[in-house]
Scaffold this motif. Sequence first.
Motif, mmCIF file in Angstrom:
data_model
loop_
_atom_site.group_PDB
_atom_site.id
_atom_site.type_symbol
_atom_site.label_atom_id
_atom_site.label_comp_id
_atom_site.label_asym_id
_atom_site.label_seq_id
_atom_site.Cartn_x
_atom_site.Cartn_y
_atom_site.Cartn_z
ATOM 1 N N GLY A 123 0.759 -0.893 -0.079
ATOM 2 C CA GLY A 123 0.070 0.159 0.234
ATOM 3 C C GLY A 123 1.467 0.885 0.315
ATOM 4 N N ILE A 124 0.641 2.792 -0.022
ATOM 5 C CA ILE A 124 0.979 3.325 -0.541
ATOM 6 C C ILE A 124 -0.030 5.143 0.635
ATOM 7 N N GLY A 125 0.959 5.643 1.120
ATOM 8 C CA GLY A 125 0.326 6.564 1.258
ATOM 9 C C GLY A 125 -1.006 6.913 2.504
ATOM 10 N N GLY A 126 -1.916 7.230 2.723
ATOM 11 C CA GLY A 126 -2.342 6.243 3.831
ATOM 12 C C GLY A 126 -2.789 4.967 3.688
ATOM 13 N N SER A 127 -2.380 4.091 2.942
ATOM 14 C CA SER A 127 -2.682 2.826 3.288
ATOM 15 C C SER A 127 -1.325 1.859 3.556
ATOM 16 N N ASP A 128 -0.588 3.499 3.748
ATOM 17 C CA ASP A 128 0.954 2.713 4.351
ATOM 18 C C ASP A 128 1.225 3.323 5.503
ATOM 19 N N ALA A 168 -3.563 -3.182 0.367
ATOM 20 C CA ALA A 168 -4.809 -2.027 1.323
ATOM 21 C C ALA A 168 -4.581 -1.340 -0.296
ATOM 22 N N SER A 169 -5.762 -1.288 -0.511
ATOM 23 C CA SER A 169 -5.631 -0.013 -1.287
ATOM 24 C C SER A 169 -7.118 0.582 -0.550
ATOM 25 N N LYS A 170 -7.552 1.892 -0.866
ATOM 26 C CA LYS A 170 -8.498 2.186 -0.901
ATOM 27 C C LYS A 170 -9.342 1.991 -2.440
ATOM 28 N N THR A 171 -8.449 2.907 -2.867
ATOM 29 C CA THR A 171 -9.605 2.304 -4.401
ATOM 30 C C THR A 171 -8.735 1.280 -4.969
ATOM 31 N N PHE A 172 -8.220 0.652 -5.321
ATOM 32 C CA PHE A 172 -7.462 -0.114 -5.153
ATOM 33 C C PHE A 172 -7.001 0.059 -6.828
ATOM 34 N N THR A 173 -6.752 1.191 -6.732
ATOM 35 C CA THR A 173 -6.201 1.589 -8.708
ATOM 36 C C THR A 173 -4.524 2.103 -8.219
ATOM 37 N N THR A 174 -4.470 2.895 -7.430
ATOM 38 C CA THR A 174 -3.352 3.179 -7.086
ATOM 39 C C THR A 174 -2.345 2.573 -7.737
ATOM 40 N N LEU A 175 -1.181 3.357 -8.829
ATOM 41 C CA LEU A 175 -0.657 2.626 -9.912
ATOM 42 C C LEU A 175 0.848 1.754 -8.396
ATOM 43 N N GLN A 231 3.084 13.981 7.684
ATOM 44 C CA GLN A 231 3.754 15.203 7.315
ATOM 45 C C GLN A 231 2.362 14.316 6.283
ATOM 46 N N GLN A 232 2.156 13.059 5.812
ATOM 47 C CA GLN A 232 0.742 12.931 5.106
ATOM 48 C C GLN A 232 -0.851 14.009 5.835
ATOM 49 N N LEU A 233 -0.723 13.763 7.206
ATOM 50 C CA LEU A 233 -2.229 13.894 7.645
ATOM 51 C C LEU A 233 -2.125 15.348 7.799
ATOM 52 N N MET A 289 0.500 17.608 6.589
ATOM 53 C CA MET A 289 0.280 18.274 4.934
ATOM 54 C C MET A 289 -0.908 18.195 3.454
ATOM 55 N N GLU A 290 -1.309 16.847 3.166
ATOM 56 C CA GLU A 290 -1.900 16.085 2.108
ATOM 57 C C GLU A 290 -3.520 17.287 2.655
ATOM 58 N N SER A 291 -3.697 17.408 4.314
ATOM 59 C CA SER A 291 -5.017 17.776 5.065
ATOM 60 C C SER A 291 -5.302 19.196 4.240
ATOM 61 N N ASP A 319 -10.168 16.642 0.602
ATOM 62 C CA ASP A 319 -9.938 15.586 -0.111
ATOM 63 C C ASP A 319 -8.156 16.287 -0.572
ATOM 64 N N GLN A 320 -7.482 16.000 -1.803
ATOM 65 C CA GLN A 320 -6.206 15.733 -2.011
ATOM 66 C C GLN A 320 -5.821 16.393 -3.942
ATOM 67 N N TRP A 321 -6.601 17.391 -3.969
ATOM 68 C CA TRP A 321 -6.669 17.698 -5.395
ATOM 69 C C TRP A 321 -4.846 17.522 -5.961
ATOM 70 N N GLY A 322 -4.030 18.258 -5.110
ATOM 71 C CA GLY A 322 -3.376 18.370 -5.957
ATOM 72 C C GLY A 322 -2.216 17.195 -5.774
ATOM 73 N N VAL A 323 -2.625 16.460 -5.306
ATOM 74 C CA VAL A 323 -1.497 14.897 -6.488
ATOM 75 C C VAL A 323 -2.157 14.415 -7.330
ATOM 76 N N GLU A 324 -3.132 15.231 -7.738
ATOM 77 C CA GLU A 324 -3.928 14.577 -8.913
ATOM 78 C C GLU A 324 -3.206 15.438 -10.387
ATOM 79 N N GLY A 348 0.391 14.924 -11.229
ATOM 80 C CA GLY A 348 1.475 14.543 -10.853
ATOM 81 C C GLY A 348 0.881 13.246 -11.575
ATOM 82 N N LYS A 349 -0.249 12.322 -10.707
ATOM 83 C CA LYS A 349 -0.593 11.559 -11.745
ATOM 84 C C LYS A 349 -1.282 10.874 -12.740
ATOM 85 N N GLN A 350 -1.348 12.325 -13.169
ATOM 86 C CA GLN A 350 -2.223 12.317 -15.043
ATOM 87 C C GLN A 350 -0.616 12.272 -16.101
HETATM 88 O O1 F6P Z 1 -1.247 10.016 -2.695
HETATM 89 C C1 F6P Z 1 -2.743 10.234 -2.965
HETATM 90 C C2 F6P Z 1 -4.082 8.717 -2.051
HETATM 91 O O2 F6P Z 1 -5.062 8.977 -2.970
HETATM 92 C C3 F6P Z 1 -3.544 8.899 -0.673
HETATM 93 O O3 F6P Z 1 -4.923 10.210 0.023
HETATM 94 C C4 F6P Z 1 -4.130 8.004 -0.540
HETATM 95 O O4 F6P Z 1 -3.692 7.950 1.066
HETATM 96 C C5 F6P Z 1 -3.085 7.236 -1.556
HETATM 97 O O5 F6P Z 1 -3.019 8.290 -2.536
HETATM 98 C C6 F6P Z 1 -3.228 6.124 -1.612
HETATM 99 O O6 F6P Z 1 -4.648 5.597 -1.579
HETATM 100 P P1 F6P Z 1 -4.994 4.449 -2.204
HETATM 101 O O7 F6P Z 1 -5.600 3.523 -0.436
HETATM 102 O O8 F6P Z 1 -6.452 4.113 -2.695
HETATM 103 O O9 F6P Z 1 -4.571 3.655 -2.658
#
Ligand code: F6P
Length: 529
Positions: A141-146, A194-201, A338-340, A342-344, A486-491, A493-495
């Motif tokens: 997992g990454i970000g909040g899932s890590d 561990a991924s809320k969206t299950f799409t994270t690269l 830092q994530q909690l 700065m991302e918030s 929300d966290q539109w600021g990370v979008e 870079g992803k695109q």
């Molecule tokens: O980097 C953006 C973000 O959506 C975080 O807010 C989130 O914690 C992380 O990616 C991981 O997302 P997911 O749990 O959907 O894989």
Amino acid sequence: MTLTHTPAWQALAAHAEALRLQHLRDLFATNGQRFERFSLKHNGLLLDYSKQRVTGETMALLRDLAATADFSGWRRRMVEGEAINHTEGRAVRHMDLRAGDAAPPEVKGVLQRMAEFCEQIHSGSWRGFSGERITDVVNLGIGGSDLGPRMAVHALAAWQQPDLRVHFVSNLDSADLASRLTRLNPRSTLFIVASKTFTTLETMANARTARNWILAAANDDKAIARHFVAASSNLAATAEFGIAAKNVFEFWDWVGGRFSLWSAIGLPIALAVGYRHFERLLAGAHDMDEHFINAPADGNLPLTLSLIALWNTNFLEAHSQGVFPYSHSLALLPAHLQQLEMESNGKRANRDGLAIDYPTNPILWGAAGTNGQHSFFQLLHQGGALVASDFIALGQSDFPLPGHHSGLLASCLAQSSALAFGQTVDEARAAGIPEHLLPFRRFPGNQPSNTLVLPELSPYTLGQLIALYEHKVFCLGVLWNLNSFDQWGVELGKQLTGRLAPCLRGETGTDALDASTRGLITHLRQFRT
Ligand code: F6P
């Protein structure tokens, strides 16, 4: 009326002008009761904020600002489940995850399944494809899932279950996963995707590689069910990946990623320390929730932390926030915060979409004491930048060895004291420093800090601590009139990543790119084999 034009803000600005010239030395000299006056206690926790550059008037004016921002109204809206994350149309209900008996039935259902799963792993009744018991769990997992579970597992090392190791892999760089896999046995390794969206690269790339690793060893698709579970809110995608529905621990869109360690995302914590201790973590956070909801403004720990942070950022112009846990076990806390934070709250549009004309979240960073003292503390003492610090100390060590803890605590207190009060040239001279070295031995001081003391580091106090910072983040979002969830600021870079990956592989042209990116891609392509 924009925030900076409100009477409350204007009053703070005028007050800041008057207070700016006062040194912490003066504030302590004129008030012998500063510690009693500017410290708060709650259920074992102590917050000493007497080393902040505030007076009673400052705190009263800051509380006026909180009232102007309708702090109580926003808190009630969050508690009542309104969609306060308005840009995503979502409620913010992470407190429901740790509400104990009052938790919603769907939360209790998933917690029950997590408890049963932990029991199966710990008892050895859950077996890998070859019949071996599970000895290693890898969270992908990454970000909040890590960050949250990684930090909590590290923090609770003293509660670790025997015979089970929990690992974390987050990075897309294959060095992260590959270096881990070389030390693991596929027959006894279980992965949590561990991924809320299950799409994270990053997470999906690691999950696919891990699946291939298991399949290469088992040579049987059925092995996936024995070696993969998921924590996610996207049940369609977990099914598509091949994870059996009974192996999916669900959470919901009302749980923000960086607030999710209390949900199924906390499964690695429950596995590492045992479900019973995971419940204590939830109970500690719930205790802080109750305090946050019920304590009056002048005794409210999270609100107080947020008011101080706003004061330092917007009126003293401290744009850097250090977090220094004097606890090796809490070494990963700064990364989680830092994530909690700065991302918030690193935002530039207010709730109405208008440009914000005041600084929002400071840069948050930090490291465990005493290590930081031997690297970056020099700059804090003599570098000239105003840096606000949070020192975190433990009453008792979680790994007591004779002769360590008192020195550790002394170091913590010495640093906050030196930062606050500094050393004048006269004091240096009186201490016998030769004249030619006096300019180098002057410490200006006046660096503001909080000191937070936990009686000990336990699942319960860790829960209190994390929830304290979560609510601080909420309060700051209210004060700054922005959406913390929300966290539109990370979008963006992803695109761009999605567009550049085919360019790097040579599948699409680079003509439309900027000259720098085009040049770098041309250079990098030569290394591709
Ligand atoms: O980097 C953006 C973000 O959506 C975080 O807010 C989130 O914690 C992380 O990616 C991981 O997302 P997911 O749990 O959907 O894989």
